[in-house]
Design an enzyme around this catalytic site. Structure first.
Site, PDB file in Angstrom:
ATOM      1  N   ASP A  73      61.280  47.902  34.084  1.00 58.44           N
ATOM      2  CA  ASP A  73      60.325  49.407  33.596  1.00 58.44           C
ATOM      3  C   ASP A  73      60.974  50.043  32.508  1.00 58.44           C
ATOM      4  O   ASP A  73      62.028  50.212  32.140  1.00 58.44           O
ATOM      5  CB  ASP A  73      61.007  50.277  34.956  1.00 58.44           C
ATOM      6  CG  ASP A  73      60.458  51.688  34.864  1.00 58.44           C
ATOM      7  OD1 ASP A  73      59.582  51.877  33.807  1.00 58.44           O
ATOM      8  OD2 ASP A  73      60.804  52.428  35.606  1.00 58.44           O
ATOM      9  N   ASN A 101      53.594  46.980  21.773  1.00 62.87           N
ATOM     10  CA  ASN A 101      52.227  47.332  22.615  1.00 62.87           C
ATOM     11  C   ASN A 101      52.181  47.995  23.709  1.00 62.87           C
ATOM     12  O   ASN A 101      51.103  48.849  24.106  1.00 62.87           O
ATOM     13  CB  ASN A 101      51.706  45.719  23.114  1.00 62.87           C
ATOM     14  CG  ASN A 101      50.277  46.027  23.815  1.00 62.87           C
ATOM     15  OD1 ASN A 101      49.230  46.279  23.296  1.00 62.87           O
ATOM     16  ND2 ASN A 101      50.266  45.631  25.090  1.00 62.87           N
ATOM     17  N   TYR A 130      49.789  61.653  24.150  1.00 59.30           N
ATOM     18  CA  TYR A 130      49.509  60.212  23.483  1.00 59.30           C
ATOM     19  C   TYR A 130      49.365  60.266  22.005  1.00 59.30           C
ATOM     20  O   TYR A 130      49.962  59.492  21.416  1.00 59.30           O
ATOM     21  CB  TYR A 130      48.173  59.953  24.102  1.00 59.30           C
ATOM     22  CG  TYR A 130      47.611  58.743  23.904  1.00 59.30           C
ATOM     23  CD1 TYR A 130      48.145  57.512  24.328  1.00 59.30           C
ATOM     24  CD2 TYR A 130      46.487  58.217  23.071  1.00 59.30           C
ATOM     25  CE1 TYR A 130      47.764  55.953  23.949  1.00 59.30           C
ATOM     26  CE2 TYR A 130      45.947  57.233  22.920  1.00 59.30           C
ATOM     27  CZ  TYR A 130      46.666  56.092  23.224  1.00 59.30           C
ATOM     28  OH  TYR A 130      46.348  54.658  23.015  1.00 59.30           O
ATOM     29  N   LYS A 176      51.465  57.993  19.411  1.00 57.13           N
ATOM     30  CA  LYS A 176      50.713  56.960  18.417  1.00 57.13           C
ATOM     31  C   LYS A 176      50.997  57.421  17.125  1.00 57.13           C
ATOM     32  O   LYS A 176      51.041  56.345  16.277  1.00 57.13           O
ATOM     33  CB  LYS A 176      49.400  56.926  18.982  1.00 57.13           C
ATOM     34  CG  LYS A 176      49.180  56.474  20.254  1.00 57.13           C
ATOM     35  CD  LYS A 176      49.807  55.087  20.500  1.00 57.13           C
ATOM     36  CE  LYS A 176      49.636  54.327  21.917  1.00 57.13           C
ATOM     37  NZ  LYS A 176      50.055  53.037  21.844  1.00 57.13           N
TER      38      LYS A 176
END
Length: 233
Positions: free
Chosen positions: A43, A69, A133, A137
Site C-alpha cells: 500500500d 507512475n 489531483y 501533478k
C-alpha cells in the site's frame, strides 16, 4: 550480464502496465510495486510499507531507472474537496515519488547514471474538479525540475510526462465511449482520438533511454495536441 533494472510504481494496470510491457520488450528487467498482485505488493499510501517495498526491490540489485507512475485522482469541486482526499493525493502522487528517488539515488550515483520519469498530467495546467489531483501533478513537474538541477552532475536526468485523455479501463469506466461527454472530449483533441496507454509508454521509453542524457527538467505533454496554446513554450 545483468539486465538494467527499471522500477515502475503502480505498474500492474493501465498506463503503468503498458510501460512495464514496453520496458520488458526493450530488454530491461522491470520491478513493480503495486497494491495489486503480480509484483511487490504494498500500500504505497503508507510510508512504512513503501519503505519496506523499496528495500525488497533493491535486494535484487541496483536500480537506475524509475517511473513514478502510481497516483489517485479524487475528483471534487473546491467546495467539496476534503482534507483526507488532499492528504491521500499528496501521499500517493508526490510523497511516493520523493521516497522512491531517495531510495534509488545511491544506486544511480554509484553508476553515475540515472533516469527518473514522473507521470504528471495535462490537468496540471488546469482542469475543473481537480484541486487535489492538479496540485499534486503540478508538484511532480516542479520536483522533476529541482532534481534535474541537483542531480545532473551525476549523470541523472529527471523529466515529466503529461498525459492527456488516455483510454484506460478507469477512464472508460468514468467516461463511456458512447457518452456525449466522451465524444466531446474526443472532438476537442486535435488528432480526434483518445490516447492509448502505449502512447505514454513510448514517451517513457524515450526519457529512460541511454541516449536521452541531454534532456532533463522537461515536461512532455502526450495529449494529441490538446494542450497546444495552453502549455508554456
Amino acid at each position: 550480464m545483468m539486465k538494467e533494472r527499471v522500477l515502475v510504481t503502480g505498474g500492474m494496470s493501465g498506463i503503468g502496465k503498458s510501460i512495464v510491457e514496453a520496458c520488458e520488450k526493450k530488454g530491461y528487467e522491470t520491478v513493480v510495486i503495486d497494491r495489486l498482485e503480480g509484483g511487490i505488493v504494498a500500500d504505497l499510501s503508507n510510508e512504512i510499507e513503501t519503505a519496506s517495498a523499496l528495500e525488497e526491490a533493491l535486494k535484487g540489485g541496483p536500480i537506475t531507472r524509475l517511473v513514478n507512475n502510481v497516483g489517485v485522482v479524487m475528483p471534487a469541486s473546491i467546495e467539496n474537496q476534503t482534507y483526507d482526499e488532499i492528504k491521500l493525493a499528496w501521499e500517493l502522487n508526490v510523497r511516493v515519488a520523493i521516497q522512491c528517488v531517495q531510495a534509488l539515488l545511491p544506486s544511480m550515483k554509484e553508476a553515475k547514471f540515472g533516469r527518473i520519469v514522473n507521470m504528471s498530467s495535462r490537468a496540471a495546467l488546469g482542469k475543473e474538479l481537480r484541486t487535489a489531483y492538479a496540485s499534486t501533478k503540478a508538484g511532480l513537474i516542479g520536483v522533476a525540475k529541482v532534481w534535474a538541477l541537483e542531480l545532473g552532475e551525476y549523470g541523472i536526468t529527471a523529466n515529466a510526462i503529461g498525459p492527456g485523455p488516455i483510454e484506460t479501463e478507469l477512464f472508460i469506466k468514468a467516461n463511456p465511449l458512447e457518452s456525449e461527454l466522451t465524444q466531446n472530449i474526443i472532438r476537442s483533441v486535435p488528432v480526434k482520438r483518445l490516447g492509448k496507454p502505449e502512447d505514454i509508454a513510448n514517451a517513457a521509453l524515450f526519457f529512460l533511454d541511454d541516449a536521452s542524457g541531454f534532456i532533463t527538467g522537461q515536461t512532455l505533454y502526450v495529449c494529441g495536441g490538446l494542450t497546444v496554446g495552453k502549455a508554456n513554450i
